[in-house]
Motif scaffolding. Sequence first.
Motif, PDB file in Angstrom:
ATOM      1  N   ILE A  55      71.897  21.084  33.976  1.00 38.20           N
ATOM      2  CA  ILE A  55      73.861  22.176  33.751  1.00 38.20           C
ATOM      3  C   ILE A  55      73.166  22.644  32.303  1.00 38.20           C
ATOM      4  O   ILE A  55      73.681  24.670  32.925  1.00 38.20           O
ATOM      5  CB  ILE A  55      74.903  21.019  33.497  1.00 38.20           C
ATOM      6  N   LEU A  56      72.554  23.018  31.811  1.00 43.06           N
ATOM      7  CA  LEU A  56      72.199  24.025  30.497  1.00 43.06           C
ATOM      8  C   LEU A  56      71.972  24.753  30.575  1.00 43.06           C
ATOM      9  O   LEU A  56      71.821  26.176  30.249  1.00 43.06           O
ATOM     10  CB  LEU A  56      72.314  22.878  29.570  1.00 43.06           C
ATOM     11  N   ARG A  57      70.447  24.495  32.269  1.00 41.60           N
ATOM     12  CA  ARG A  57      69.586  25.727  32.036  1.00 41.60           C
ATOM     13  C   ARG A  57      70.458  27.057  33.064  1.00 41.60           C
ATOM     14  O   ARG A  57      70.078  28.177  32.976  1.00 41.60           O
ATOM     15  CB  ARG A  57      68.774  25.072  33.400  1.00 41.60           C
ATOM     16  N   SER A  58      71.938  25.903  33.559  1.00 41.82           N
ATOM     17  CA  SER A  58      72.179  26.960  34.823  1.00 41.82           C
ATOM     18  C   SER A  58      73.636  28.219  33.804  1.00 41.82           C
ATOM     19  O   SER A  58      73.900  29.043  34.179  1.00 41.82           O
ATOM     20  CB  SER A  58      72.607  26.735  36.084  1.00 41.82           C
ATOM     21  N   ASP A  59      73.845  27.212  32.850  1.00 40.90           N
ATOM     22  CA  ASP A  59      75.043  27.365  32.226  1.00 40.90           C
ATOM     23  C   ASP A  59      74.698  27.095  30.703  1.00 40.90           C
ATOM     24  O   ASP A  59      75.379  25.977  30.482  1.00 40.90           O
ATOM     25  CB  ASP A  59      76.290  26.606  33.304  1.00 40.90           C
ATOM     26  N   PRO A  60      74.192  28.078  30.083  1.00 41.67           N
ATOM     27  CA  PRO A  60      73.745  27.652  28.753  1.00 41.67           C
ATOM     28  C   PRO A  60      75.329  27.340  27.425  1.00 41.67           C
ATOM     29  O   PRO A  60      74.816  26.928  26.739  1.00 41.67           O
ATOM     30  CB  PRO A  60      72.736  28.572  28.084  1.00 41.67           C
ATOM     31  N   ASP A  61      76.687  28.347  27.860  1.00 36.46           N
ATOM     32  CA  ASP A  61      76.883  27.913  27.427  1.00 36.46           C
ATOM     33  C   ASP A  61      78.451  26.907  27.255  1.00 36.46           C
ATOM     34  O   ASP A  61      79.132  26.515  26.993  1.00 36.46           O
ATOM     35  CB  ASP A  61      77.781  28.804  27.026  1.00 36.46           C
ATOM     36  N   HIS A  62      77.602  25.235  28.553  1.00 34.18           N
ATOM     37  CA  HIS A  62      78.455  24.355  28.717  1.00 34.18           C
ATOM     38  C   HIS A  62      78.433  23.545  27.497  1.00 34.18           C
ATOM     39  O   HIS A  62      77.719  22.589  27.400  1.00 34.18           O
ATOM     40  CB  HIS A  62      77.797  23.756  29.906  1.00 34.18           C
ATOM     41  N   ALA A  63      79.177  24.048  26.504  1.00 38.43           N
ATOM     42  CA  ALA A  63      79.295  23.064  25.399  1.00 38.43           C
ATOM     43  C   ALA A  63      79.587  21.638  25.332  1.00 38.43           C
ATOM     44  O   ALA A  63      79.188  20.997  24.520  1.00 38.43           O
ATOM     45  CB  ALA A  63      80.969  23.619  24.629  1.00 38.43           C
ATOM     46  N   LYS A  64      80.483  21.535  26.944  1.00 39.40           N
ATOM     47  CA  LYS A  64      80.997  19.549  26.942  1.00 39.40           C
ATOM     48  C   LYS A  64      79.181  18.966  27.587  1.00 39.40           C
ATOM     49  O   LYS A  64      78.793  18.213  26.878  1.00 39.40           O
ATOM     50  CB  LYS A  64      81.286  19.327  27.627  1.00 39.40           C
ATOM     51  N   SER A  65      78.253  19.362  28.002  1.00 45.42           N
ATOM     52  CA  SER A  65      76.883  19.117  28.181  1.00 45.42           C
ATOM     53  C   SER A  65      76.304  19.113  27.115  1.00 45.42           C
ATOM     54  O   SER A  65      75.543  18.516  26.829  1.00 45.42           O
ATOM     55  CB  SER A  65      76.452  19.919  29.534  1.00 45.42           C
ATOM     56  N   LYS A  66      75.870  19.646  26.097  1.00 46.69           N
ATOM     57  CA  LYS A  66      75.306  19.970  25.038  1.00 46.69           C
ATOM     58  C   LYS A  66      76.218  18.596  23.556  1.00 46.69           C
ATOM     59  O   LYS A  66      74.597  18.094  23.491  1.00 46.69           O
ATOM     60  CB  LYS A  66      76.324  20.951  24.298  1.00 46.69           C
ATOM     61  N   VAL A  67      76.855  18.556  23.990  1.00 44.53           N
ATOM     62  CA  VAL A  67      77.564  17.293  23.050  1.00 44.53           C
ATOM     63  C   VAL A  67      77.133  15.890  23.435  1.00 44.53           C
ATOM     64  O   VAL A  67      76.461  15.546  22.430  1.00 44.53           O
ATOM     65  CB  VAL A  67      78.926  17.594  22.710  1.00 44.53           C
ATOM     66  N   VAL A  68      77.578  15.576  24.983  1.00 41.69           N
ATOM     67  CA  VAL A  68      77.282  14.299  25.316  1.00 41.69           C
ATOM     68  C   VAL A  68      75.786  14.249  25.581  1.00 41.69           C
ATOM     69  O   VAL A  68      74.894  13.305  25.053  1.00 41.69           O
ATOM     70  CB  VAL A  68      77.636  14.231  26.568  1.00 41.69           C
ATOM     71  N   LEU A  69      75.007  15.374  25.681  1.00 42.96           N
ATOM     72  CA  LEU A  69      73.290  14.888  26.184  1.00 42.96           C
ATOM     73  C   LEU A  69      72.798  14.776  24.523  1.00 42.96           C
ATOM     74  O   LEU A  69      72.329  13.696  24.801  1.00 42.96           O
ATOM     75  CB  LEU A  69      72.447  16.547  26.229  1.00 42.96           C
TER      76      LEU A  69
END
Length: 543
Positions: free
Chosen positions: A263-277
């Motif tokens: 997800i972050l590779r296609s959308d680097p600014d996806h904040a929720k994915s950053k947090v949960v990862l």
Amino acid sequence: PLESAHHDHPHKSDILLLDLAVFCLTFQTFVSVPLCSMDQPEPMEVEEGDTMADAEALKELGNAEYKEGNYNQAVDYYSQAIKLCPDHAPFYGNRSAAYLMLEKFRPALDDTQHALRLDDSFVKCHMRAAKCFIALGNMMSARHSLERVLGLEPRNKVAKVDHTTVTEIERHQSLADDGYAKADFRTAEYHYKKALEQAPACVMFKLLQAECMARQGRLSDAQSLAMEVLMRDGLNADANYVRALCLYYKDDVDKAVKMFTQILRSDPDHAKSKVVLRVARQLNQKKEEGNAAFKSGKYTDAEELYTAALAVDPCNVVTNAKLYCNRAAVLMKKREYPRAISDCASAVELDSSYVKAYQRRARCYAENEQHEEAVRDYEQVYKMEKTREHKEQLSEAKRQLKMAQRKDYYKILGVPRSAGEDEIKKAYKKQALKHHPDRHSNDTDAEKAEAERMFKEVGEAYGILSDARKKQRYDTGQDMDEGMGGMGDIDPTMLFQTFFGGGGGMGGGGGGRRSHGGHHGHHHHQHQQFGGGDDFSGFFSFG
């Protein structure tokens, strides 16, 4: 005059030539008009009239299908009409109405906007645009459309009702967002659901509701909502985030980490994915460190690591259930059974289908001599998984319960279950002297009754534990009345006399120390019994 005469009287051949010329000119004029009319297009006014008539006819066919509820067929007719007359606003308006009935809100919205570009005073299209915006969750645009309607028709009742609907959706959204911010996902889910009832095509509301479901452990429901979105938009980052979140909450951390990374590779600014990862990696690390410490026998370290892991993400129900169960295993090793039972209970509360937690708690109950509770948990385990192993565990728990419900002869004598013959004899002597009725002659009636009861039970305990066959049956939980006899026929006073001699009383110096005449030999034998460690069980052959 000739010229004139000649002019006045032409020659016959000249007249024939003139007639022929006139005929040809007339014929050309007669033929030329229809030929040109067939080869060349009619004037624009005539063509428009015919095309519009055809388009209107198609529109009427569409209206008929619409009234019959055949909205797809209606869309087809309206589309044909639009193809003939692409700049006629009512055709787009009608097709938008059919799309609305099919709940195809985006195509409906496109048609209303096209119609309004052609005619901004088209009230019905402003109304339909508002309904599309409401369904899609765009409350700001819905308000703008409704205000335009009320500007054109101040008394429009439908517009006022829809305006109230917009306000209600905004209220639910505000309450939902507030609950989400406070991690009150149950409240947030409720209000997102209520907003979604009036805005059924709002992808944002749907995915926020799905996320709240996942954070409450309702993973199947969450995945279903996410898949509804992904079927229409396979690259939707928020929908894929919900799927990854479900994997994380299933304790499938490796797959979850992989999906969050994609997800972050296609959308680097996806904040929720950053947090949960980040949280997923931290939780997994603590759990693995705790497992390693447990396997190494470092139980205190393991307990601390599992405790730290439990604090990482309170919403991760499945993983936290496993962590509680793992910590219970540590506490069992430390023989802290009440705490271990509490941790197993926490695991079961988080995940009622967690068989291992029930099994572990049952073992803790058994070790803590809470046999009824152990049986109850083993019954639950067998109900959930009817295996041979679980059936045997349940049978053993019931056997232990039956044993526990009988008198604990080891406890009465104050010896462990591993006590040998000598230890049992010494314990009997001590307890018999302690509870002999002569020692309590000056006590109250209640105290005398209790001493007499204990004196009798001490004798009963010794009678069972000093007999090898009876002890074996007692230790294995068998019925003592089946072929072996109990202690009901044995007089505890006679048993006491056998040990200490005398007439059953303790006298001044206590039973066994009196030596009057014929008792001398008996006392000598008694001395041999205690001093030489003889086998006393031979004196008794009850049953």
